[in-house]
Design a protein around this motif. Structure first.
Motif, mmCIF file in Angstrom:
data_model
loop_
_atom_site.group_PDB
_atom_site.id
_atom_site.type_symbol
_atom_site.label_atom_id
_atom_site.label_comp_id
_atom_site.label_asym_id
_atom_site.label_seq_id
_atom_site.Cartn_x
_atom_site.Cartn_y
_atom_site.Cartn_z
ATOM 1 N N CYS A 207 0.838 -1.207 0.000
ATOM 2 C CA CYS A 207 0.000 0.000 0.000
ATOM 3 C C CYS A 207 0.871 1.254 0.000
ATOM 4 C CB CYS A 207 -0.913 0.012 1.230
ATOM 5 S SG CYS A 207 -2.536 -0.706 0.935
ATOM 6 N N ARG A 209 3.860 1.605 -1.164
ATOM 7 C CA ARG A 209 4.480 1.793 -2.483
ATOM 8 C C ARG A 209 3.487 2.397 -3.474
ATOM 9 N NH1 ARG A 209 7.054 -3.209 -1.299
ATOM 10 N NH2 ARG A 209 5.401 -4.346 -2.356
ATOM 11 N N GLU A 210 2.206 1.979 -3.406
ATOM 12 C CA GLU A 210 1.215 2.472 -4.363
ATOM 13 C C GLU A 210 0.734 3.877 -4.017
ATOM 14 O OE1 GLU A 210 -1.929 -0.311 -4.822
ATOM 15 O OE2 GLU A 210 -0.634 -1.918 -5.584
ATOM 16 N N GLU A 211 0.602 4.178 -2.727
ATOM 17 C CA GLU A 211 0.064 5.469 -2.319
ATOM 18 C C GLU A 211 1.122 6.571 -2.314
ATOM 19 O OE1 GLU A 211 -1.949 5.106 1.398
ATOM 20 O OE2 GLU A 211 -3.210 3.437 0.728
ATOM 21 N N PRO A 213 4.126 6.859 -4.463
ATOM 22 C CA PRO A 213 5.095 6.468 -5.502
ATOM 23 C C PRO A 213 6.266 7.424 -5.628
ATOM 24 C CG PRO A 213 3.107 7.370 -6.503
ATOM 25 C CD PRO A 213 2.818 7.187 -5.045
#
Length: 375
Positions: A207, A209-211, A213
């Motif tokens: 999460c 890494r995705e939120e 970047p």
């Protein structure tokens, strides 16, 4: 591609192929392992990450994996088969991510004659591939698109379906996992608890890494002051106007004492942390004891830091848990130069300190894009 050798040749990127083995270890005997298997092509077939990084633990808002039909079958049907076929192997914990799976396995007794850990894993992987094929067949017969459908790279390994499938004659089908696997032998005090925490926090790290970047970038080709690096972390730290190198000899040149035991070291240590609190980015490879103490204290105090290392940063490389979260919070950038010359660790470590000084003085930074180059 190969890593840098002792003659100082260029250290090229090595793609993670899950082929780590401890050749000294007897995989026929008792042991405790964390085993990792990755889906071919990193396809996200086992499920989806849901929740968000700030979700309260124990609630639906906390990061977790919503399993696909394939993920559910792997967990409920294939994992139990390990102990069923090998009663001496216990599955202590399972962590299924969208594109890979971790198993915490304990081998309580020596495996049957002629069997070893690799054979246990091979049987499990084969069962998972067959579960994948069944999911696809059932979806096709039901007239609905397969929930686990994904584009399989042309280079993917293939296997023969042992009998005719509802889709037609006996034919080639892709295997689910990449060739090989990664195993970590758990044999030190405290290591087991760290491994359990790592497995539990996998969805949270995904999460983050995705939120975030822009605070968790991975760049394999970064050009800084005429030198090429791979990088992981907050690239914006390179833009900070004030940077200062952290450098200490192992021993005090005048007294011969370990540097970290001298009064002058403690004064400089405190000064470095103080200027970091005011916005200066500390830059160091953290090699000597004095440098590593500053790195540790800076991480604890949530201060901005650029850390150099001689180990390569590859496509799937990840830092340790503590450094991962520092990167995610935007406080840390890890750099690994692509070329380190010299025949010994001593000379290479000195080069890293020279590179740290260059970074402090650098005015040029750009990302290189090799994606369009043809071999």
């Amino acid at each position: 591609m190969e890593n840098e050798d002792d003659k100082g040749l260029p250290r090229c990127e090595t793609k993670h192929n899950q082929h780590r083995r401890s050749f000294w270890h007897d995989y026929y005997q008792k042991g405790l392992y964390m085993v990792t298997m990755v889906i071919e092509g990193r396809q996200r077939l086992f499920g989806t990450i849901v929740g968000h990084a700030n979700g309260k633990p124990g609630t639906d808002e906390a990061p977790h994996v919503a399993l696909s039909e394939l993920g559910r079958r792997v967990l409920e049907q294939e994992v139990p088969k390990i102990h069923r076929f090998y009663p001496m192997v216990e599955v202590w914990r399972v962590a299924i991510m969208p594109d890979h799976i971790h198993l915490l396995l304990r081998v309580d007794e020596p495996l049957p004659k002629g069997k070893h850990l690799g054979m246990v894993i091979r049987g499990f992987k084969t069962g998972c591939s067959r579960a994948w094929w069944r999911c696809q067949n059932e979806a096709a017969l039901g007239g609905e698109p397969p929930s686990t459908e994904a584009v399989v790279p042309p280079s993917s390994p293939t296997a023969i379906v042992p009998k005719a499938s509802p889709l037609g004659k006996e034919h080639l089908r892709p295997v689910l996992f990449e060739k090989g696997y990664h195993d970590r032998i758990i044999n030190r005090p405290g290591m087991l608890e760290n491994i359990k925490r790592y497995m539990q926090e996998n969805p949270l790290r995904a999460c983050i890494r995705e939120e975030c970047p822009r605070l968790m970038e991975r760049q394999l080709h970064l050009w800084i002051a005429g030198r090429e690096y791979a990088a992981f972390g907050n690239l914006f730290l390179l833009k900070y106007p004030i940077k200062e190198q952290v450098f200490f000899h192992r021993k005090d040149p005048q007294t011969g004492q370990p540097t970290e035991q001298t009064e002058s070291y403690h004064q400089e240590h405190d000064r470095l942390l103080r200027i970091a609190e005011e916005g200066t980015v500390l830059v160091t490879p953290g090699i000597s004891k004095g440098e590593s103490l500053v790195v540790s204290d800076a991480l604890d105090a949530r201060l901005p830091l650029i850390l150099l290392q001689k180990e390569p940063i590859g496509e799937y490389w990840k830092p340790s848990q503590r450094r991962f979260y520092a990167c995610a919070a935007g406080r840390l950038l890890i750099l690994a130069p692509w070329l380190i010359e010299g025949s010994s660790d001593y000379s290479r470590f000195h080069q890293l300190n020279d590179f740290a000084r260059e970074i402090c003085e650098a005015t040029e930074m750009r990302i290189l894009n090799y994606s369009d180059l043809k071999s």
